[in-house]
Design a protein around this motif. Structure first.
Motif, mmCIF file in Angstrom:
data_model
loop_
_atom_site.group_PDB
_atom_site.id
_atom_site.type_symbol
_atom_site.label_atom_id
_atom_site.label_comp_id
_atom_site.label_asym_id
_atom_site.label_seq_id
_atom_site.Cartn_x
_atom_site.Cartn_y
_atom_site.Cartn_z
ATOM 1 N N LEU A 246 1.894 -7.438 -6.034
ATOM 2 C CA LEU A 246 1.981 -7.890 -7.425
ATOM 3 C C LEU A 246 2.657 -6.809 -8.244
ATOM 4 O O LEU A 246 2.245 -5.642 -8.197
ATOM 5 N N ALA A 247 3.692 -7.202 -8.987
ATOM 6 C CA ALA A 247 4.418 -6.272 -9.855
ATOM 7 C C ALA A 247 4.210 -6.695 -11.301
ATOM 8 O O ALA A 247 4.498 -7.836 -11.663
ATOM 9 N N THR A 248 3.697 -5.798 -12.121
ATOM 10 C CA THR A 248 3.456 -6.106 -13.530
ATOM 11 C C THR A 248 3.859 -4.929 -14.405
ATOM 12 O O THR A 248 3.806 -3.769 -13.984
ATOM 13 N N GLN A 249 4.259 -5.240 -15.626
ATOM 14 C CA GLN A 249 4.472 -4.172 -16.597
ATOM 15 C C GLN A 249 3.135 -3.529 -16.941
ATOM 16 O O GLN A 249 2.104 -4.202 -17.009
ATOM 17 N N MET A 250 3.153 -2.234 -17.170
ATOM 18 C CA MET A 250 1.962 -1.554 -17.681
ATOM 19 C C MET A 250 2.376 -0.384 -18.550
ATOM 20 O O MET A 250 3.297 0.359 -18.210
ATOM 21 N N TRP A 251 1.710 -0.267 -19.671
ATOM 22 C CA TRP A 251 1.835 0.921 -20.515
ATOM 23 C C TRP A 251 0.471 1.603 -20.542
ATOM 24 O O TRP A 251 -0.534 1.014 -20.964
ATOM 25 N N HIS A 252 0.430 2.818 -20.015
ATOM 26 C CA HIS A 252 -0.839 3.526 -19.863
ATOM 27 C C HIS A 252 -0.585 4.995 -20.136
ATOM 28 O O HIS A 252 0.131 5.665 -19.381
ATOM 29 N N THR A 253 -1.160 5.505 -21.199
ATOM 30 C CA THR A 253 -0.923 6.913 -21.548
ATOM 31 C C THR A 253 -1.471 7.854 -20.485
ATOM 32 O O THR A 253 -0.977 8.976 -20.320
ATOM 33 N N GLY A 254 -2.470 7.400 -19.735
ATOM 34 C CA GLY A 254 -3.020 8.233 -18.682
ATOM 35 C C GLY A 254 -2.195 8.240 -17.413
ATOM 36 O O GLY A 254 -2.520 8.976 -16.468
ATOM 37 N N ARG A 255 -1.120 7.422 -17.383
ATOM 38 C CA ARG A 255 -0.266 7.353 -16.186
ATOM 39 C C ARG A 255 1.191 7.620 -16.531
ATOM 40 O O ARG A 255 2.099 7.178 -15.823
ATOM 41 N N GLY A 256 1.425 8.240 -17.659
ATOM 42 C CA GLY A 256 2.785 8.644 -17.977
ATOM 43 C C GLY A 256 3.552 7.677 -18.848
ATOM 44 O O GLY A 256 4.764 7.822 -19.009
ATOM 45 N N GLY A 257 2.888 6.669 -19.412
ATOM 46 C CA GLY A 257 3.563 5.766 -20.333
ATOM 47 C C GLY A 257 3.926 4.438 -19.718
ATOM 48 O O GLY A 257 3.115 3.778 -19.057
ATOM 49 N N HIS A 258 5.191 4.019 -19.913
ATOM 50 C CA HIS A 258 5.654 2.698 -19.487
ATOM 51 C C HIS A 258 6.116 2.718 -18.033
ATOM 52 O O HIS A 258 6.732 3.683 -17.576
ATOM 53 N N GLY A 259 5.859 1.618 -17.324
ATOM 54 C CA GLY A 259 6.340 1.513 -15.957
ATOM 55 C C GLY A 259 5.988 0.175 -15.339
ATOM 56 O O GLY A 259 5.448 -0.715 -15.993
ATOM 57 N N VAL A 260 6.305 0.046 -14.048
ATOM 58 C CA VAL A 260 5.984 -1.148 -13.262
ATOM 59 C C VAL A 260 4.833 -0.780 -12.328
ATOM 60 O O VAL A 260 4.967 0.112 -11.483
ATOM 61 N N LEU A 261 3.703 -1.455 -12.499
ATOM 62 C CA LEU A 261 2.542 -1.245 -11.652
ATOM 63 C C LEU A 261 2.622 -2.177 -10.451
ATOM 64 O O LEU A 261 2.845 -3.383 -10.605
ATOM 65 N N LEU A 262 2.436 -1.632 -9.264
ATOM 66 C CA LEU A 262 2.490 -2.405 -8.026
ATOM 67 C C LEU A 262 1.117 -2.387 -7.365
ATOM 68 O O LEU A 262 0.600 -1.325 -7.002
ATOM 69 N N LEU A 263 0.512 -3.560 -7.258
ATOM 70 C CA LEU A 263 -0.772 -3.742 -6.596
ATOM 71 C C LEU A 263 -0.545 -4.539 -5.319
ATOM 72 O O LEU A 263 0.446 -5.271 -5.201
ATOM 73 N N GLN A 264 -1.461 -4.451 -4.356
ATOM 74 C CA GLN A 264 -1.281 -5.199 -3.122
ATOM 75 C C GLN A 264 -2.611 -5.732 -2.597
ATOM 76 O O GLN A 264 -3.665 -5.134 -2.796
ATOM 77 N N GLY A 265 -2.530 -6.896 -1.933
ATOM 78 C CA GLY A 265 -3.696 -7.526 -1.344
ATOM 79 C C GLY A 265 -3.357 -8.098 0.015
ATOM 80 O O GLY A 265 -2.179 -8.247 0.380
ATOM 81 N N ASP A 266 -4.385 -8.469 0.768
ATOM 82 C CA ASP A 266 -4.200 -8.968 2.131
ATOM 83 C C ASP A 266 -4.040 -10.481 2.210
ATOM 84 O O ASP A 266 -3.701 -11.015 3.265
ATOM 85 N N SER A 267 -4.324 -11.183 1.118
ATOM 86 C CA SER A 267 -4.110 -12.628 1.062
ATOM 87 C C SER A 267 -3.700 -12.971 -0.362
ATOM 88 O O SER A 267 -3.858 -12.150 -1.274
ATOM 89 N N PRO A 268 -3.192 -14.170 -0.600
ATOM 90 C CA PRO A 268 -2.770 -14.509 -1.967
ATOM 91 C C PRO A 268 -3.899 -14.452 -2.984
ATOM 92 O O PRO A 268 -3.651 -14.243 -4.164
ATOM 93 N N THR A 269 -5.148 -14.634 -2.530
ATOM 94 C CA THR A 269 -6.283 -14.663 -3.449
ATOM 95 C C THR A 269 -7.201 -13.462 -3.290
ATOM 96 O O THR A 269 -8.328 -13.461 -3.776
#
Length: 738
Positions: A246-269
């Motif tokens: 999963l690729a989503t926009q994220m703005w997080h001051t604790g992670r350096g500001g603006h970027g693309v957050l990439l999460l992953q899972g083993d099944s669609p749900t």
């Protein structure tokens, strides 16, 4: 990546040693018990010891929770529902995947290969029948199959295997707006979660899980709950790792500001875990992205479609890293010019189309399109043009959200999923507005319909029975006060949109000083129509003119408060129609919620036998009423407002056969569609959505295909929410083929 089959031959050899049911090799008669039994084989064949040792030495053991879940899900499929040619490779892939899932020594690559092969085969399953049309009703708040609100903003729909999955963001502001859609909420985009819903027909959506929540980690000890912004996301599958990313926009001051957050899972749900946070995509002049979506090409390669964050004047296509999809590779610029947002991509007839909206904060606009001039998604593109059909009502009062391409047995259809984020813009009811896109001549065409019906099997669509043929009927398309209202041509006098529409909506249309406006509806089918609106203020009139010059006039008397006005029995020929609103004098008439709906010639019932709901042995868990006109027989079933308050028919058939049935109903509930399960002889066949018909006296027919046994059959409509059923008139059952 799109699932592409790999060979998992060693597991197939072991699985072949198991006792294999003939039912898994090909579909059999629907009349046999074996045909309807789900696949539940337990594969116990053991691998040769040397091969097990070789695998252990060659690859790390998989710590993976997805394959067993996916295998379990696909073991519920029944062979009689699919063609023999498509079932055979699916059954083989399922058996192989089950063997891998049960092998505790399987390596990561072997699990990924088995998962990919199974998802590929499932995606290639072909239905044995031609499916049914399901109704999509816009301008309403949508619910899932349990009757709960669908909260899904700025996401996308992705097909994995034979199932569509819808991911999006649940914002706190969405709850507030649904509870009271009569004001703005000053940008309350507090992140709640990323829910995922599943569907086989793209209409009925089942809630599956929250794949990410405020407690989801994003690296360096931070969580998503600490982000100032999360949104604009998509999901891809990586065949090398077997992970869903999963690729989503994220703005997080604790992670350096603006970027693309990439999460992953083993099944669609699955519950997704942290993968990577990428602040910079090479070639973009800014960190993070402006707006973004995920696009998967026909060859399985996945791309991020985005603009630069500040100014958003440049559009890019960037590939996901093929090894694991946890990095976004350098972006290739495909457009430059005015600032655009809502960047998304679709493919139709071999061409790529990049679409985006005006840059003004989640408000409505036309769609701007750049089309590819080569066969390469990262190649050259044309100059920008306006997508035809989006001009009259600013893309059905939305901005670009995402696209879904359905490859049917009869045609391919692209679904435009418009984003109506009323929290910021307050532009009408409902968050998600979906309409079909087709190819008209050399360019695509947007069809702005308030209701339409879609067959996910064949890819066909048609206008719904309760469609409103007037565009921008609620005067919500313009984001500010204007002197020329979108979709309406000025005829003199004074014209403007004014604050304060009916039922607390944002705007209404005001015409004064003997002025007027008109809208030319490009095409209406021949039939009888009802024209309705709400009005207040001074006197006026609305004239409807048919393609043959015939006219009907609805007079509007003066009124200090909002009053509904209606003109029925309007006969219109096929072709263009014109709706004209005029003020009778210098005073101003104010109108809102204009509607032109076809009331005659509902979907033709199948030719055969009609079963009236008021005639025994039919059953109605409610009352038999006759207070709304247009029903057949002596009455209709007004069911109780509760889940389980069913209507049931008893149908006789001389032989076991497949039959088309038509359910005649009316639904004027303000909450919109009323879902139910279609239950035949005690077995749930599938969900049915009874959309609004506009009035309790407007009847429509919903068709479905059912399997009948020889003799007596029960066909039950079982509501799945506390709202109960719509009013049910009768059931038509098609006669056997000659």
């Amino acid at each position: 990546m799109r699932h592409r089959s790999r060979t998992v031959s060693k597991y197939w050899k072991w699985a072949a040693a198991a006792v294999l049911s003939m039912a898994l090799a090909a579909p059999v008669s629907a009349s046999t018990a074996a045909a309807e039994a789900p696949v539940k084989e337990k594969l116990t064949a053991q691998a040769p010891e040397k091969e097990v040792q070789d695998r252990r030495a060659a690859a790390p053991l998989a710590k993976e929770r997805g394959l067993k879940h996916i295998v379990s899900e696909y073991q519920t499929r029944t062979p009689s529902k699919y063609t023999a040619r498509s079932w055979k490779p699916f059954a083989k892939a399922l058996r192989t995947a089950a063997a891998v899932a049960d092998d505790t020594s399987a390596g990561t690559s072997e699990v990924a290969d088995a998962k990919t092969a199974l998802m590929t085969a499932a995606g290639d399953l072909k239905a044995a029948d031609e499916g049914t049309f399901q109704t999509i009703t816009n301008n309403t708040f949508w619910n899932d199959t349990d009757g709960n609100p669908i909260y899904s903003q700025g996401g996308g729909v992705f097909k994995f295997g034979d199932t569509y999955y819808w991911y999006g963001v649940h914002y706190r502001g969405a709850e507030l707006y649904r509870a009271n859609p009569t004001r703005k909420y000053d940008g309350d985009v507090s992140f709640v979660s990323i829910p995922v819903y599943s569907s086989k027909d793209l209409v009925n959506w089942k809630f599956e899980n929250r794949v990410a929540t405020r407690s989801t980690g994003v690296g360096s000890g931070a969580t998503m709950g600490g982000a100032g912004w999360v949104g604009r996301l998509g999901v891809s599958y990586n065949e090398n790792t077997g992970k869903y990313v999963l690729a989503t926009q994220m703005w997080h001051t604790g992670r350096g500001g603006h970027g693309v957050l990439l999460l992953q899972g083993d099944s669609p749900t699955d519950t997704f875990d942290y993968g990577y946070f990428q602040t910079q995509i090479t070639n973009s002049p800014t960190t993070g992205t402006g707006d973004q979506t995920v696009f998967t090409d026909d060859n399985g390669k996945d791309y991020l479609i985005f603009s630069n964050r500040e100014g958003r004047s440049r559009g890019f296509v960037a590939k996901f890293r093929e090894s694991d999809s946890l990095r976004i590779e350098p972006g290739v610029e495909i457009r430059r010019g005015a600032g655009r947002e809502g960047n998304a991509m679709f493919k139709l007839d071999g061409k790529y189309y990049h679409a985006a909206s005006d840059l003004h904060g989640w408000n409505t606009s036309v769609n701007y399109v750049n089309e590819s001039t080569s066969s390469n998604v990262q190649g050259s593109y044309s100059s920008e043009y306006v997508l035809a059909g989006t001009e009259m009502d600013y893309s059905h009062v939305t901005q670009t959200g995402f696209f879904v391409t359905v490859k049917g047995t009869k045609q391919n259809t692209v679904i435009y999923a418009g984003d109506r984020w009323a929290d910021f813009a307050w532009n009408g009811i409902g968050y998600n507005q979906w309409v079909p896109i087709t190819k008209t001549g050399a360019r695509p065409q947007f069809h702005s319909v308030s209701q339409w019906q879609f067959n996910v099997t064949t890819g066909e669509w048609r206008v719904g029975p309760a469609n409103n043929y007037i565009l921008n009927p609620d005067i919500q398309a313009d984001r500010i006060i204007v002197s020329s209202v979108r979709g309406w041509r000025n005829l003199g006098g004074s014209v403007t949109n004014v604050n304060g529409g009916v039922n607390g909506s944002r705007f209404a249309l005001q015409v004064s000083n003997s002025g007027g406006v008109e809208q030319r509806v490009a095409a209406v089918p021949a039939g009888t129509y009802t024209l309705s609106l709400h009005a207040r203020g001074s006197a006026g009139q609305v004239v409807i003119t048919g393609a043959n010059g015939s006219q009907r006039t609805l007079g509007i008397p003066s009124s200090s408060g909002w009053a509904k006005r209606e003109l029925t029995g309007i006969a219109l020929p096929s072709g263009a129609a014109t709706v004209t609103v005029r003020a009778s004098g210098s005073g101003g008439v104010i109108v809102d919620q204009l509607s032109l709906v076809k009331t005659s010639g509902d979907t033709a019932p199948p030719a055969g036998v009609r079963y009236e709901v008021e005639t025994a042995p039919a059953e109605c868990q409610g009352t038999i009423d006759s207070d709304h006109s247009g029903f057949s027989g002596s009455g209709f079933c007004n069911g109780g407002n509760a889940a389980g308050s069913y209507a049931q028919f008893t149908v006789n058939s001389e032989t076991a056969r497949t039959a088309t049935v038509g359910i005649r109903f009316a639904n004027a509930a303000s909450a919109g569609a009323r879902p139910a399960n279609l239950v035949v002889n005690g077995t749930t066949v599938g969900p049915v959505s009874f959309e609004t018909t506009g009035a309790w006296s407007n009847w429509s027919t919903k068709t479905a295909t059912v399997s009948l046994k020889a003799g007596s059959n029960t066909i039950r409509l079982d509501p799945t929410t506390a709202a109960g059923l719509p009013n049910i008139d009768c059931l038509d059952v098609a006669a056997p083929a000659a």
